[in-house]
Design an enzyme around this catalytic site. Structure first.
Site, PDB file in Angstrom:
ATOM      1  N   SER A 157       0.844  -1.207   0.000  1.00  0.00           N
ATOM      2  CA  SER A 157       0.000   0.000   0.000  1.00  0.00           C
ATOM      3  C   SER A 157       0.875   1.251   0.000  1.00  0.00           C
ATOM      4  CB  SER A 157      -0.926   0.001   1.221  1.00  0.00           C
ATOM      5  OG  SER A 157      -0.209  -0.266   2.406  1.00  0.00           O
ATOM      6  N   ASP A 193       5.740  -7.282   2.685  1.00  0.00           N
ATOM      7  CA  ASP A 193       4.615  -7.614   1.815  1.00  0.00           C
ATOM      8  C   ASP A 193       5.126  -7.870   0.393  1.00  0.00           C
ATOM      9  OD1 ASP A 193       1.953  -7.950   1.211  1.00  0.00           O
ATOM     10  OD2 ASP A 193       1.491  -5.802   1.087  1.00  0.00           O
ATOM     11  N   GLU A 232      -0.679 -12.374  -1.161  1.00  0.00           N
ATOM     12  CA  GLU A 232      -2.122 -12.375  -1.395  1.00  0.00           C
ATOM     13  C   GLU A 232      -2.569 -13.628  -2.141  1.00  0.00           C
ATOM     14  OE1 GLU A 232      -3.474  -8.805  -3.338  1.00  0.00           O
ATOM     15  OE2 GLU A 232      -2.466  -7.499  -1.897  1.00  0.00           O
ATOM     16  N   GLU A 291      -9.229  -9.540   4.623  1.00  0.00           N
ATOM     17  CA  GLU A 291      -9.522  -8.147   4.267  1.00  0.00           C
ATOM     18  C   GLU A 291     -10.946  -8.020   3.726  1.00  0.00           C
ATOM     19  OE1 GLU A 291      -6.630  -6.061   1.864  1.00  0.00           O
ATOM     20  OE2 GLU A 291      -7.980  -4.333   1.636  1.00  0.00           O
TER      21      GLU A 291
HETATM   22  O1  KIV Z   1      -0.271  -3.401   1.484  1.00  0.00           O
HETATM   23  C1  KIV Z   1      -0.971  -3.396   2.491  1.00  0.00           C
HETATM   24  O2  KIV Z   1      -0.904  -2.511   3.342  1.00  0.00           O
HETATM   25  C2  KIV Z   1      -1.915  -4.490   2.641  1.00  0.00           C
HETATM   26  C3  KIV Z   1      -3.131  -4.216   3.435  1.00  0.00           C
HETATM   27  C4  KIV Z   1      -4.158  -3.541   2.580  1.00  0.00           C
HETATM   28  C5  KIV Z   1      -3.682  -5.423   4.009  1.00  0.00           C
HETATM   29  O3  KIV Z   1      -1.740  -5.515   2.065  1.00  0.00           O
END
Ligand code: KIV
Length: 282
Positions: free
Chosen positions: A47, A85, A117, A184
């Protein structure tokens, strides 16, 4: 200073019914604030594409950006569990690529775990990363990297059929060996079912109060991100307003000659001003 928590601590917290506090962070100062505030976990989320770089979504984010930001977060929060992430196309195309990308978060940024994801369709990638010895957090429900296929950033599991698919994804993540999962934008009834169904800690972002812990995007929580505000966000302060007002005041003071004052200026050493003026007269 509190001891850095491990994955085992999060399982114990679930057993004891203690809620896990989880926030995104993208930079050194925010990570410092989060550690001082006592957050249990930090996510260096993709994000950051929207919150830091101003992209429309997360798709353009690449591994090198994630590594730079993860390194900064680790420096700011040395005693907090940090999760990197996996950005779009860092794991989808092959198992080798998935393991290599996941490994970079640990080797280069000293992360404690990675998040990726998808459920059923990326179970093999999860298995391969777990087999490499890496702690994995799955992410199901609304998955922003594939929001095109979902018809936009839409809540998932709102019909019985869709809820069943979210449960199947969550179970696939568990069966592949992940040790935590993030839900989510899923209704609380579905999130509660999954939280009871799985032994692992189940975290929520927009999945209601029935999970083992809560995640928010820090830029939403502090009122910094302004493009849109999802339904599940609670703003705890309005940094955009505070910072804009401070900048306006600064501009006014500079224009009016109010800033800087003597207290903001360095003084010349004793007797040096006369010598300096003398030098300039020659
Ligand atoms: O990138 C992020 O912050 C996320 C959240 C939306 C869960 O994956």
């Amino acid at each position: 200073m509190a001891r850095k928590k491990t994955i085992l601590d999060f399982y114990k917290m679930k057993e004891r019914g203690e809620k896990i506090t989880f926030l995104t962070a993208y930079d050194y100062p925010t990570a410092q604030f989060a550690e001082a505030a006592g957050l249990d976990m930090l996510l260096v989320g993709d994000s950051l594409g929207m919150c830091v770089y101003g992209y429309k979504g997360t798709i353009p984010v690449v591994m090198d950006q994630m590594i730079y930001h993860s390194e900064a977060v680790r420096r700011g929060a040395p005693n907090t569990f940090v999760i990197g992430d996996m950005p779009f196309m860092s794991y989808q195309s092959s198992l080798e690529k998935a393991v290599e990308s996941a490994g970079r978060f640990l080797k280069e940024a000293d992360c404690d775990a990675i998040k990726l994801e998808g459920g059923v369709r990326i179970a093999e990638q999860i298995r391969a990363i777990v087999e490499a010895g890496i702690v994995v957090m799955g992410h199901v429900g609304l998955t922003p990297q594939s929001s095109g296929q979902l018809g936009g950033h839409k809540a998932q599991g709102r019909t019985a059929e869709s809820a069943k698919m979210v449960v199947e994804d969550a179970r696939a993540v568990r069966d592949a060996g992940a040790q935590m999962i993030l839900l989510e934008a899923v209704p609380p009834e579905v999130a509660g079912f999954i939280t009871r169904d799985l032994e692992m800690p189940v975290l929520s972002i927009g999945a209601g109060p029935n999970c083992d812990g809560q995640l928010l995007i820090v830029s939403d929580l502090i009122g910094q991100f302004q493009a849109f505000t999802p339904k599940f966000v609670k703003k705890y302060c309005n940094v955009a307003e505070i910072v804009t007002e401070a900048m306006q005041e600064y501009c006014q003071e500079v224009r009016a000659g109010i800033f800087p004052q003597d207290e903001h200026c360095y003084t010349m050493l004793e007797g040096e001003e006369e010598k300096f003026l003398e030098l300039m007269r020659r």
